[in-house]
Design a protein around this motif. Structure first.
Motif, PDB file in Angstrom:
ATOM      1  N   GLU A  93       0.766  -1.317  -0.501  1.00 12.89           N
ATOM      2  CA  GLU A  93      -0.351  -0.020   0.147  1.00 12.89           C
ATOM      3  C   GLU A  93       0.811   1.304  -0.178  1.00 12.89           C
ATOM      4  O   GLU A  93       0.847   2.308  -0.639  1.00 12.89           O
ATOM      5  CB  GLU A  93      -1.087  -0.305   1.509  1.00 12.89           C
ATOM      6  CG  GLU A  93      -1.875  -0.891   0.811  1.00 12.89           C
ATOM      7  CD  GLU A  93      -2.828  -0.851   2.488  1.00 12.89           C
ATOM      8  OE1 GLU A  93      -2.929  -0.429   3.395  1.00 12.89           O
ATOM      9  OE2 GLU A  93      -3.471  -1.943   2.715  1.00 12.89           O
ATOM     10  N   ARG A  94       1.904   1.019   1.151  1.00 12.00           N
ATOM     11  CA  ARG A  94       2.307   2.713   0.973  1.00 12.00           C
ATOM     12  C   ARG A  94       3.248   2.626  -0.658  1.00 12.00           C
ATOM     13  O   ARG A  94       3.752   3.667  -0.806  1.00 12.00           O
ATOM     14  CB  ARG A  94       3.309   2.302   1.472  1.00 12.00           C
ATOM     15  CG  ARG A  94       4.379   3.132   2.238  1.00 12.00           C
ATOM     16  CD  ARG A  94       4.440   4.670   2.725  1.00 12.00           C
ATOM     17  NE  ARG A  94       5.386   5.546   2.679  1.00 12.00           N
ATOM     18  CZ  ARG A  94       4.768   6.794   2.832  1.00 12.00           C
ATOM     19  NH1 ARG A  94       3.766   7.485   1.670  1.00 12.00           N
ATOM     20  NH2 ARG A  94       6.007   8.008   2.964  1.00 12.00           N
ATOM     21  N   ALA A  95       3.639   1.644  -0.774  1.00 10.75           N
ATOM     22  CA  ALA A  95       4.666   1.829  -2.208  1.00 10.75           C
ATOM     23  C   ALA A  95       3.720   1.964  -3.153  1.00 10.75           C
ATOM     24  O   ALA A  95       4.421   2.832  -4.699  1.00 10.75           O
ATOM     25  CB  ALA A  95       5.447  -0.209  -2.701  1.00 10.75           C
ATOM     26  N   LEU A  96       2.288   1.659  -3.265  1.00 12.93           N
ATOM     27  CA  LEU A  96       1.802   2.048  -4.604  1.00 12.93           C
ATOM     28  C   LEU A  96       1.482   3.035  -4.242  1.00 12.93           C
ATOM     29  O   LEU A  96       1.094   4.415  -5.161  1.00 12.93           O
ATOM     30  CB  LEU A  96       0.669   0.916  -4.229  1.00 12.93           C
ATOM     31  CG  LEU A  96       0.914  -0.146  -4.710  1.00 12.93           C
ATOM     32  CD1 LEU A  96      -0.668  -0.817  -4.714  1.00 12.93           C
ATOM     33  CD2 LEU A  96       1.278  -0.140  -6.228  1.00 12.93           C
ATOM     34  N   THR A  97       1.232   3.950  -2.999  1.00 18.34           N
ATOM     35  CA  THR A  97       1.102   5.807  -2.813  1.00 18.34           C
ATOM     36  C   THR A  97       1.864   6.661  -4.039  1.00 18.34           C
ATOM     37  O   THR A  97       1.666   6.684  -3.729  1.00 18.34           O
ATOM     38  CB  THR A  97       1.007   5.681  -1.448  1.00 18.34           C
ATOM     39  OG1 THR A  97      -0.255   4.810  -1.063  1.00 18.34           O
ATOM     40  CG2 THR A  97       0.429   7.195  -1.047  1.00 18.34           C
ATOM     41  N   LEU A  98       3.661   5.553  -3.277  1.00 14.65           N
ATOM     42  CA  LEU A  98       4.845   6.885  -4.100  1.00 14.65           C
ATOM     43  C   LEU A  98       4.671   6.524  -4.890  1.00 14.65           C
ATOM     44  O   LEU A  98       5.525   7.661  -5.919  1.00 14.65           O
ATOM     45  CB  LEU A  98       5.703   5.680  -3.105  1.00 14.65           C
ATOM     46  CG  LEU A  98       6.101   6.027  -1.347  1.00 14.65           C
ATOM     47  CD1 LEU A  98       7.107   5.022  -1.234  1.00 14.65           C
ATOM     48  CD2 LEU A  98       6.296   7.723  -0.949  1.00 14.65           C
TER      49      LEU A  98
END
Length: 140
Positions: A93-98
């Motif tokens: 989730e964090r990677a996709l947001t970045l």
């Protein structure tokens, strides 16, 4: 386009983990070793290294990046935007947001032997943590 190779490594499950980021930008090389502390597995280290690499690239102002990983799990998770194990979901989730903050983002799976620079950096991050732990003990 900036080429970014990343890797995660751990010693033990759980164990000390490290991330490595190797960037080749127009002939100049950037090498980052990132201590990740104790993580549950090598797979978790791979996801943590991905997030660290993305954050690093954004901090440096890179807008178009081509990532390389030797982790099929991470590559497939990015392609499908899904991961089975709940313990990796927050990393994804964090990677996709970045990733959404880049103008262009690609990720490609590469074999281990083509990711040696990032692997060496990840292992160096582990050694740094091991040496720090030893120095904290002091003499007996």
């Amino acid at each position: 386009m900036i080429e970014v190779s990343f890797d995660g490594a751990s010693v033990g499950n759980p164990g000390l983990a490290g991330g490595g980021v190797y960037i080749n930008s127009g002939g100049s090389e950037i090498r980052e070793s990132i201590p990740l502390g104790v993580l549950s597995s090598n797979h978790e280290a791979e996801f943590a290294a991905l997030v660290q690499a993305l954050q690093y690239c954004l901090e440096k102002g890179y807008r178009s990046v081509s990532f390389r990983t030797d982790s099929q799990l991470v590559n497939q998770a990015l392609e499908k935007r899904y991961v089975k194990k709940a313990e990796y979901a927050h990393y994804l989730e964090r990677a996709l947001t970045l990733i959404d903050r880049f103008d262009l983002f690609f990720c490609k799976w590469i074999p281990d032997e083509k990711n040696r620079n990032a692997d060496a950096l990840a292992r160096f991050a582990i050694r740094k943590q091991q040496n720090a732990d030893k120095s904290e003990c002091g003499p007996l």
